[in-house]
Design a protein around this motif. Structure first.
Motif, PDB file in Angstrom:
ATOM      1  N   ILE A   1       0.564  -1.205  -0.072  1.00 13.22           N
ATOM      2  CA  ILE A   1       0.361   0.167   0.391  1.00 13.22           C
ATOM      3  C   ILE A   1       0.942   1.163   0.168  1.00 13.22           C
ATOM      4  N   TYR A   2       0.864   1.839  -1.422  1.00  9.94           N
ATOM      5  CA  TYR A   2       1.414   3.134  -1.447  1.00  9.94           C
ATOM      6  C   TYR A   2       0.396   5.048  -0.660  1.00  9.94           C
ATOM      7  N   TYR A   3       1.201   4.974   0.619  1.00  9.23           N
ATOM      8  CA  TYR A   3       0.808   6.713   0.421  1.00  9.23           C
ATOM      9  C   TYR A   3       1.405   8.059   0.432  1.00  9.23           C
ATOM     10  N   GLY A   4       0.087   8.367  -0.612  1.00 11.81           N
ATOM     11  CA  GLY A   4       0.660  10.393  -1.144  1.00 11.81           C
ATOM     12  C   GLY A   4       1.239   9.385  -2.436  1.00 11.81           C
ATOM     13  N   SER A   5       1.775  10.141  -3.686  1.00  8.75           N
ATOM     14  CA  SER A   5       2.010  10.776  -4.935  1.00  8.75           C
ATOM     15  C   SER A   5       3.410  10.150  -4.525  1.00  8.75           C
ATOM     16  N   PRO A   6       4.305   8.842  -5.805  1.00  8.85           N
ATOM     17  CA  PRO A   6       5.444   9.332  -6.155  1.00  8.85           C
ATOM     18  C   PRO A   6       6.118   9.815  -6.699  1.00  8.85           C
ATOM     19  N   THR A   7       5.485  11.899  -6.979  1.00  7.57           N
ATOM     20  CA  THR A   7       6.444  12.807  -7.523  1.00  7.57           C
ATOM     21  C   THR A   7       6.428  13.585  -6.207  1.00  7.57           C
ATOM     22  N   SER A   8       5.780  13.225  -5.137  1.00  6.55           N
ATOM     23  CA  SER A   8       5.950  13.849  -4.377  1.00  6.55           C
ATOM     24  C   SER A   8       6.814  14.297  -3.101  1.00  6.55           C
ATOM     25  N   LYS A   9       6.960  14.934  -2.626  1.00  5.00           N
ATOM     26  CA  LYS A   9       8.668  15.110  -1.601  1.00  5.00           C
ATOM     27  C   LYS A   9       8.626  13.909  -0.459  1.00  5.00           C
ATOM     28  N   MET A  10       7.423  13.305  -0.077  1.00  2.00           N
ATOM     29  CA  MET A  10       7.637  12.644   1.402  1.00  2.00           C
ATOM     30  C   MET A  10       6.532  11.586   0.614  1.00  2.00           C
ATOM     31  N   GLN A  11       6.533  10.225  -0.091  1.00  4.39           N
ATOM     32  CA  GLN A  11       5.911   8.798  -0.135  1.00  4.39           C
ATOM     33  C   GLN A  11       5.879   7.975   0.861  1.00  4.39           C
ATOM     34  N   LEU A  12       5.271   7.122   1.344  1.00  6.38           N
ATOM     35  CA  LEU A  12       4.953   6.442   2.018  1.00  6.38           C
ATOM     36  C   LEU A  12       4.545   5.220   1.815  1.00  6.38           C
ATOM     37  N   ARG A  13       5.578   3.752   1.956  1.00  5.70           N
ATOM     38  CA  ARG A  13       4.914   2.560   1.170  1.00  5.70           C
ATOM     39  C   ARG A  13       4.897   1.540   2.267  1.00  5.70           C
ATOM     40  N   ILE A  14       4.657   0.600   2.557  1.00  2.00           N
ATOM     41  CA  ILE A  14       4.206  -0.450   3.395  1.00  2.00           C
ATOM     42  C   ILE A  14       4.377  -1.324   2.670  1.00  2.00           C
ATOM     43  N   TYR A  15       4.882  -3.004   2.667  1.00  4.88           N
ATOM     44  CA  TYR A  15       4.919  -4.408   1.605  1.00  4.88           C
ATOM     45  C   TYR A  15       5.916  -4.750   2.620  1.00  4.88           C
ATOM     46  N   GLU A  16       5.151  -6.276   1.966  1.00  7.06           N
ATOM     47  CA  GLU A  16       5.910  -7.711   2.200  1.00  7.06           C
ATOM     48  C   GLU A  16       6.570  -8.256   2.028  1.00  7.06           C
ATOM     49  N   LYS A  17       7.929  -7.609   2.852  1.00  5.65           N
ATOM     50  CA  LYS A  17       8.953  -7.727   1.956  1.00  5.65           C
ATOM     51  C   LYS A  17       9.251  -9.117   1.994  1.00  5.65           C
ATOM     52  N   ASN A  18       8.712 -10.425   2.820  1.00  7.77           N
ATOM     53  CA  ASN A  18       9.239 -11.889   2.289  1.00  7.77           C
ATOM     54  C   ASN A  18       8.754 -11.496   0.918  1.00  7.77           C
ATOM     55  N   PHE A  19       7.911 -11.829   0.185  1.00  3.62           N
ATOM     56  CA  PHE A  19       7.320 -11.766  -0.585  1.00  3.62           C
ATOM     57  C   PHE A  19       8.297 -11.431  -1.308  1.00  3.62           C
ATOM     58  N   GLU A  20       8.482 -10.000  -1.714  1.00  5.75           N
ATOM     59  CA  GLU A  20       9.859  -9.371  -2.755  1.00  5.75           C
ATOM     60  C   GLU A  20      11.084  -9.814  -2.679  1.00  5.75           C
ATOM     61  N   ARG A  21      10.820 -10.606  -1.892  1.00 10.97           N
ATOM     62  CA  ARG A  21      12.259 -11.091  -1.957  1.00 10.97           C
ATOM     63  C   ARG A  21      12.404 -12.685  -2.192  1.00 10.97           C
ATOM     64  N   LYS A  22      11.700 -13.641  -1.969  1.00  9.84           N
ATOM     65  CA  LYS A  22      10.887 -14.824  -2.828  1.00  9.84           C
ATOM     66  C   LYS A  22      10.507 -14.523  -4.058  1.00  9.84           C
ATOM     67  N   ASN A  23      10.096 -14.133  -4.888  1.00  2.00           N
ATOM     68  CA  ASN A  23      10.070 -13.617  -5.885  1.00  2.00           C
ATOM     69  C   ASN A  23      10.472 -12.644  -6.789  1.00  2.00           C
ATOM     70  N   ALA A  24      12.190 -12.399  -6.122  1.00  2.00           N
ATOM     71  CA  ALA A  24      12.804 -12.281  -6.792  1.00  2.00           C
ATOM     72  C   ALA A  24      13.847 -13.660  -6.832  1.00  2.00           C
ATOM     73  N   GLY A  25      13.569 -14.796  -6.450  1.00  2.41           N
ATOM     74  CA  GLY A  25      14.346 -15.732  -6.228  1.00  2.41           C
ATOM     75  C   GLY A  25      15.991 -16.086  -5.405  1.00  2.41           C
ATOM     76  N   MET A  26      14.785 -14.980  -3.751  1.00  7.14           N
ATOM     77  CA  MET A  26      15.823 -15.154  -2.420  1.00  7.14           C
ATOM     78  C   MET A  26      15.160 -16.274  -2.117  1.00  7.14           C
ATOM     79  N   GLU A  27      16.364 -17.083  -0.974  1.00  6.46           N
ATOM     80  CA  GLU A  27      15.896 -17.412  -0.024  1.00  6.46           C
ATOM     81  C   GLU A  27      15.566 -17.400   1.286  1.00  6.46           C
ATOM     82  N   LEU A  28      14.668 -17.355   1.795  1.00  2.00           N
ATOM     83  CA  LEU A  28      13.993 -17.290   2.865  1.00  2.00           C
ATOM     84  C   LEU A  28      14.051 -18.497   4.034  1.00  2.00           C
ATOM     85  N   GLU A  29      14.511 -17.601   5.421  1.00  2.95           N
ATOM     86  CA  GLU A  29      15.102 -18.393   6.936  1.00  2.95           C
ATOM     87  C   GLU A  29      13.290 -19.121   6.794  1.00  2.95           C
TER      88      GLU A  29
END
Length: 236
Positions: free
Chosen positions: A154-182
């Motif tokens: 979920i993104y809060y604010g515009s990517p072109t603004s001076k401040m944007q917040l992102r909250i995401y599931e990092k474990n899935f991002e790493r898994k999708n990139a082919g990295m192993e998880l504990e």
């Protein structure tokens, strides 16, 4: 350009690749020339995920870019010495055009995370979020073979603004990139602030004066966003 003092006043000289490498404290021999530049620069040198862009117009100077992985690589040289590096950059009149700060909530062995990204999205859709940001944009990667979720953001604010917040599931991002998880990893949520221009520069000033990144992130979050419970009252 780089400024230095002399008996005749302030003198400005052109910055060289060697100057930038000395500021980063990485030997120039560690960098490799790439066949083309990036972001309007005609040339670039790369050391892992650390880039030096140069050869733009006269007013563009040189641009150093470190991805998250590049930051980890810099730490293999010097450890967690970011305050010292930022101090050195400011002492040489460098402009910080972007700074990303993150806090991770990592859980193991069935321990529950502080929140689920999916729950934040659901509460936002119910109007249970008070924020100085006017809108939020949720995204989800879905595996079409079986319909399973491979990561919500979920993104809060515009990517072109001076401040944007992102909250995401990092474990899935790493898994999708082919990295192993504990094996015993339960959840890994990342709260990430992207700061640009004067917001980035001001934040760097706070860091060099001893404010921890945790204080900065939680201070911004407490000022900008708050999730509330539905008590039936129209006043959030």
């Amino acid at each position: 350009t780089m400024a230095h003092e002399s008996e005749h006043g302030t003198v400005r000289t052109a910055v060289t690749i060697s100057d930038v490498c000395r500021l980063l404290n990485i030997p120039e021999s560690e960098f490799v020339d790439m066949p083309r530049g990036l972001h309007g620069y005609h040339h670039q040198k790369v050391c892992g995920d650390i880039r030096i862009l140069y050869g733009g117009t006269a007013d563009m100077g040189m641009h150093v870019q470190m991805s998250g992985q590049g930051c980890r690589q810099w730490e293999t040289y010097f450890g967690d010495q970011w305050e010292a590096l930022l101090n050195e950059l400011l002492n040489h009149d460098c402009k910080i055009s972007r700074l990303d700060l993150a806090i991770d909530d990592i859980r193991y062995d069935g321990d529950k995370p502080f929140f689920k990204v999916g729950d934040l999205i659901k509460k936002a859709k119910k109007g249970l979020c008070r924020s100085k940001w006017r809108s939020a944009q949720p995204t989800e990667k879905i595996k079409l073979a079986d319909g399973t979720s491979h990561g919500k953001t979920i993104y809060y604010g515009s990517p072109t603004s001076k401040m944007q917040l992102r909250i995401y599931e990092k474990n899935f991002e790493r898994k999708n990139a082919g990295m192993e998880l504990e094996e015993n990893l339960t959840a890994w949520n990342r709260v990430e602030l992207q700061l640009t221009d004067d917001r980035a520069q001001t934040t760097v000033d706070f860091i060099t004066k001893g404010t921890t990144t945790g204080e900065i992130i939680f201070g911004i979050l407490s000022h900008y966003i708050n999730y509330v419970d539905d008590n039936g009252d129209s006043n959030k």
